[in-house]
Design an enzyme around this catalytic site. Structure first.
Site, PDB file in Angstrom:
ATOM      1  CB  CYS A 183      38.106  26.289  47.502  1.00 62.32           C
ATOM      2  SG  CYS A 183      38.822  27.931  47.337  1.00 62.32           S
TER       3      CYS A 183
ATOM      4  CD  GLU B 249      48.983  10.904  49.695  1.00 56.38           C
ATOM      5  OE1 GLU B 249      49.802   9.967  49.718  1.00 56.38           O
ATOM      6  OE2 GLU B 249      47.923  10.859  49.019  1.00 56.38           O
TER       7      GLU B 249
ATOM      8  CB  CYS C  50      36.387  29.027  42.900  1.00 56.23           C
ATOM      9  SG  CYS C  50      37.181  29.591  44.425  1.00 56.23           S
TER      10      CYS C  50
ATOM     11  CD  GLU D 146      49.968   7.230  53.196  1.00 55.84           C
ATOM     12  OE1 GLU D 146      49.847   6.685  52.074  1.00 55.84           O
ATOM     13  OE2 GLU D 146      49.200   8.122  53.590  1.00 55.84           O
TER      14      GLU D 146
ATOM     15  CG  HIS E  50      46.955   0.154  49.180  1.00 58.35           C
ATOM     16  ND1 HIS E  50      47.984  -0.029  50.079  1.00 58.35           N
ATOM     17  CD2 HIS E  50      47.371   1.133  48.344  1.00 58.35           C
ATOM     18  CE1 HIS E  50      48.968   0.812  49.795  1.00 58.35           C
ATOM     19  NE2 HIS E  50      48.628   1.519  48.754  1.00 58.35           N
TER      20      HIS E  50
END
Length: 668
Positions: A116, A151, A158, A307, A358
């Site tokens: 959060c 990212e 909440c 990236e 990856h």
């Protein structure tokens, strides 16, 4: 100009924390990176559990050894703050940090970004470790920049976020619940609020029909995420460190208003994972180029490609190999559009977990006689060859408006189509038409100035905000060429419909009034025909009907009850011209019409000669030179010999044909 490093940065995400028990592998990594011309790595992105294995117990020794060893070998570091994935002890001891979804269900520990952004405890723990990192490594000569988190994204519903949302609304609406009701038009369905405590975030369990609520929630989520990022940066500053900061943004990511996010960053960076070879590479290249240009336009400065993938991207639906030459061309495309780096995820493949397959510079095989490694090595050598163009900027005469808040509103509008408004795709049609002419294109939002452009396009600008109408009026009056499309100027910043006619505030500039819009079923089409000459194009999805005042029709509809009525108009206003495109026409329409408009507007193309389909042209400019990138995104050799006009060939070969996935860079 913003942040300037003394090199084109080359490298990628490095995760030595996954290999601490294998010192021989860490040593071999250095050798292989140096041989591949790597000069920069992102470090520590998901290393919190290794940096703080127990609450308040820090272990930075391993990281210091890694940074020192990299620096001794000429490899610099973008040092990350580790908030992207919290350690298990943190979620166990402070469960309030875990997110709650829109169905009001609380997550358990797992995944990334499962936290959060409002939680005071989470903010406190992030601040503590950020300050410790800044105190220990902030002055290290091997640390170039701070990589804030990773990212950013997602939302939390909440109780802490509900309270923060109400506080955000009180501030925005001066603690006046009646003003909220007015701006949200809550009289619809008798949904008036009596007090702020009644307001909840949008949920299928409750309210989703009040578009003002939905729009403000999206703004709050974006603002709260940016505020969390600001808090992370402030921790570094409070620890006495002032090195530049960035965070890695993402492709076509609509949750966060990146124009606002960019304001808290020193340099923009982003993560780029196109699906090469899924369709025609020329189309993938156009889409990819637009995303590069969006990122560059955020600050109108060179950015960092943080990236990209040197091999197959494992989390896509198909992990497709890159054809020989594709990696080099894709990497140089980023540089062509304004990147001062080529960085990969990842340097070495991990042995387990979600991204173990990856692509990476160093494969599980671990040796240099591997195709991807050799291609990466070649890219590193390329960047050293063209290093002189670092810091060169991209100047654009053309702007296509791409606005985050407008997109939020378009996609929630409940009309004229509830299945597919295609906002991004609409912007792309206009962008592609200019790019096919070799023109650089900016993609600003409505808050940015229009000064300096010769042509500005506003595709499907459903919402007007930030005084955009007045910017357009001034732009056209002073001689600019402005192009607007269907479904524009319909609502204000609160998603309330404009009264008195649309496009709101610009009817005189456009010389018309929008009256109705016909939404077409999938597969249904119409035709737009030139008023002069025997030229026609197909259109789909949207046909705007207009009442012409002073505008001159250039195209008319060919079918349906509105056949013969205007489908494109032009209006002279002040010293400039305002075009209105009523229909969602096929790409060929925009390609042909915009070529003519570009000529009339006096916009110069970097190459005077015709450029074959699939060859992309970009330019970057330094104080002393212009660099022209010419790239072939066709799978086959393509006949093309650029006219040098006194330019020198900085990179590639000029032979009369361009090989598949090849690049030429001219300097003049």
């Amino acid at each position: 100009m913003g942040v300037k490093f003394d090199r084109l940065c080359y490298g990628g995400d490095y995760n030595p924390d996954q290999w601490l028990e294998c010192p021989e592998i860490l040593e071999e990594d250095i050798r292989l990176m140096k041989k591949a011309h790597v000069n920069t790595v992102s470090l520590g992105i998901f290393a919190w559990a290794k940096l703080e294995p127990e609450e308040g117990v820090y272990d930075f020794e391993w990281m210091e050894k890694i940074i020192n060893h990299l620096y001794e070998n000429g490899i610099y570091v973008f040092l990350a703050t580790p908030s992207g994935a919290r350690p298990h002890w943190l979620a166990d001891r402070y469960p309030e940090v875990l997110r709650v979804n829109e169905m009001r269900q609380k997550n358990i520990f797992g995944q990334r970004h499962n936290h959060c952004y409002t939680s005071p405890i989470y903010r406190q723990k992030v601040r503590q470790i950020n300050m410790k990192l800044a105190e220990r490594f902030g002055d290290h000569p091997g640390v170039l920049m701070w990589h804030i988190s990773n990212e950013y994204g997602g939302e939390c519903h909440c109780p802490l976020c509900q309270s923060a949302f109400r506080g955000w609304l009180k501030k925005k609406y001066n603690n006046d619940i009646k003003e909220v009701n007015r701006k949200w038009n809550t009289a619809f369905w008798s949904h008036d609020y009596q007090n702020f405590d009644q307001i909840e975030s949008p949920t299928p369990l409750g309210e989703t029909s009040i578009h003002g609520l939905v729009l403000d929630w999206k703004r709050f989520v974006s603002d709260q995420t940016i505020d969390f990022c600001k808090a992370e940066i402030q921790a570094l500053r409070d620890a006495g460190n002032h090195k530049p900061v960035t965070t890695n943004l993402m492709y076509n990511f609509s949750t966060i208003n990146y124009h606002e996010m960019a304001k808290v960053l020193d340099v923009v960076s982003w993560d780029n994972y196109p699906q090469w070879h899924k369709g025609p590479e020329r189309l993938v290249a156009m889409d990819n180029g637009m995303q590069h240009d969006i990122m560059r336009t955020l600050k109108k400065e060179p950015f960092i490609l943080m990236e990209s993938c040197p091999g197959p991207t494992n989390w896509q639906s198909v992990s497709k190999l890159k054809r020989p030459g594709m990696l080099e061309t894709a990497s140089l495309q980023a540089v062509a559009h304004g990147s001062d780096s080529v960085m990969y995820f990842q340097i070495r493949k991990g042995r387990g977990g979600f991204e173990k397959f990856h692509g990476a510079l160093i494969d599980h095989y671990g040796k240099e006689d591997e195709r991807t490694y050799q291609e990466c090595k070649e890219v590193g050598a390329d960047l050293e060859q063209i290093d002189e163009l670092k810091h060169a900027n991209v100047k654009a005469d053309v702007a296509v408006i791409y606005d985050w808040e407008n997109r939020w509103a378009v996609e929630e509008a409940q009309g004229p189509r509830n299945k597919g408004m295609f906002y991004k795709e609409t912007v792309e049609k206009h962008y592609y038409a200019f790019r096919k002419l070799g023109l650089n294109v900016d993609l600003p939002d409505m808050t940015q100035d229009l000064d300096g452009y010769k042509i500005v396009v506003a595709p499907m600008l459903y919402m007007f905000r930030a005084g955009f109408e007045e910017k357009v009026r001034k732009f056209v009056e002073n001689g600019g060429t402005f192009i607007m499309t269907y479904w524009s100027g319909v609502v204000d910043e609160n998603d309330l419909c404009v009264l008195g006619g649309t496009p709101g505030g610009l009817m005189d500039v456009m010389g018309l009034r929008s009256t109705e819009i016909d939404a077409l079923y999938d597969g249904e089409t119409n035709v737009v025909k030139a008023v002069v000459g025997d030229v026609s194009y197909q259109c789909e999805r949207f046909c705007q009907l207009v009442d012409v005042k002073t505008a001159e029709p250039l195209f008319v509809y060919g079918e349906d009850f509105y056949a013969g009525t205007p489908a494109m108009t032009v209006n002279e206003f002040g010293k400039g011209k305002a075009y209105y495109i009523c229909a969602d026409a096929e790409q060929k329409f925009f390609d042909n019409v915009y070529e003519e408009i570009v000529t009339k507007a006096g916009v110069e193309r970097p190459l005077k000669q015709p450029v074959p389909e699939g060859i992309e042209v970009c330019t970057r400019q330094s104080k002393d030179a212009e660099y022209v990138f010419i790239q072939n995104f066709n799978k086959v050799s393509t006949a093309f010999k650029p006219e040098l006009d006194g330019a020198e060939v900085l990179f590639g070969e000029v032979t009369g044909e361009m090989k598949p996935f090849s690049t030429i860079i001219l300097k003049r």
